[in-house]
Enzyme design. Structure first.
Site, short mmCIF file in Angstrom:
data_model
loop_
_atom_site.label_atom_id
_atom_site.label_comp_id
_atom_site.label_asym_id
_atom_site.label_seq_id
_atom_site.Cartn_x
_atom_site.Cartn_y
_atom_site.Cartn_z
N HIS A 45 0.82 -1.21 0.00
CA HIS A 45 0.00 0.00 0.00
C HIS A 45 0.86 1.27 0.00
O HIS A 45 0.35 2.36 -0.27
CB HIS A 45 -0.90 -0.01 1.24
CG HIS A 45 -2.30 0.47 0.98
ND1 HIS A 45 -2.85 0.58 -0.29
CD2 HIS A 45 -3.28 0.88 1.84
CE1 HIS A 45 -4.08 1.03 -0.19
NE2 HIS A 45 -4.37 1.22 1.08
N ASN A 94 -5.84 6.60 4.08
CA ASN A 94 -7.25 6.98 3.99
C ASN A 94 -7.52 8.42 4.38
O ASN A 94 -8.63 8.92 4.19
CB ASN A 94 -8.10 6.06 4.88
CG ASN A 94 -8.09 4.62 4.38
OD1 ASN A 94 -7.53 4.31 3.34
ND2 ASN A 94 -8.72 3.74 5.14
N ASN A 114 -9.11 4.21 -1.39
CA ASN A 114 -9.51 5.23 -0.42
C ASN A 114 -8.58 6.43 -0.38
O ASN A 114 -9.00 7.54 -0.06
CB ASN A 114 -9.63 4.61 0.97
CG ASN A 114 -10.81 3.67 1.09
OD1 ASN A 114 -11.84 3.87 0.44
ND2 ASN A 114 -10.67 2.62 1.88
#
Length: 217
Positions: free
Chosen positions: A32, A83, A139
């Site tokens: 990520h 996020n 996100n």
């Protein structure tokens, strides 16, 4: 790409703000955080100074330099978790616009480029797209898009003939292509395999080629 080629179609110099999305430790080396890893590879490729933390840019890590004598590029590693990236990215980009020579002109704002991981791409692939296109469940991208809209920066960027781009680095999907939330979360927060990390770190030149082609249209 030859650094002398990074001019717009009128032959004028450009400014580019490249920001990466990811997560702070202990997930800074995860799939990520592929955007952060790519940004650091780009810093090394361009020979820019070491990153430093800068409060006006949302306490993000930044470095800046010129390519040749006419291209100003700032690299920014977003300090927020994935996020919650939007507010920091918007603040940092606004600060760059204010400090940039183009920020005081009516005919153009600096190009905004967001680097991120991309599950819809096979591992190792790069894809450049329009920043305002569907985030497809990412996100971090959703947060950036929402903040640009809520602050009015997105509209002003378009009105000032600026470009909002994004570059995704493929990380693929979990085994079996499962879309279960818990499986996806464990996968993206898992360590980026060494082979994929090496491939990612070798993408800096390809990234600059992609940007040169798009920015100079």
């Amino acid at each position: 790409m030859s650094s002398d080629e990074l001019r717009d179609e009128k032959g004028e110099a450009v400014s580019v703000f490249i920001v990466s999305l990811g997560n702070p430790p202990p997930h800074d080396q995860s799939r990520h955080s592929a955007g952060h890893i790519l940004l650091k590879a780009l810093q090394s490729h361009l020979g820019f100074p070491a990153f430093r933390r800068f409060r006006p840019f949302g306490n993000s890590l930044v470095t800046e330099g010129k390519v040749a004598d006419h291209v100003n590029i700032m690299l920014c590693q977003c300090a927020a978790s994935m996020n919650e990236s939007g507010d920091v990215v918007a603040k940092a980009y606004r600060q760059f616009v204010s400090a940039s020579a183009t920020g005081s002109q009516d005919d153009g704002w600096p190009t905004l480029v967001v680097l991120h991981d991309e599950m819809e791409l096979a591992p190792g692939q790069l894809r450049l797209g329009t920043g305002s296109a569907s985030a497809k469940g990412h996100n971090g991208l959703k947060s950036v898009q929402q903040s640009l809209r809520s602050t009015g920066l997105g509209g002003r960027l378009a009105a000032k003939n600026g470009k909002f781009l994004r570059v995704g680095f493929g990380i693929g999907r979990p085994a079996g292509s499962t879309r279960k939330k818990e499986d996806v979360s464990a996968f993206v927060l898992g360590q980026l395999p060494e082979s994929e990390r090496e491939e990612l770190e070798g993408c800096a030149e390809d990234l600059m080629d992609l940007l040169e082609e798009e920015i100079t249209k």
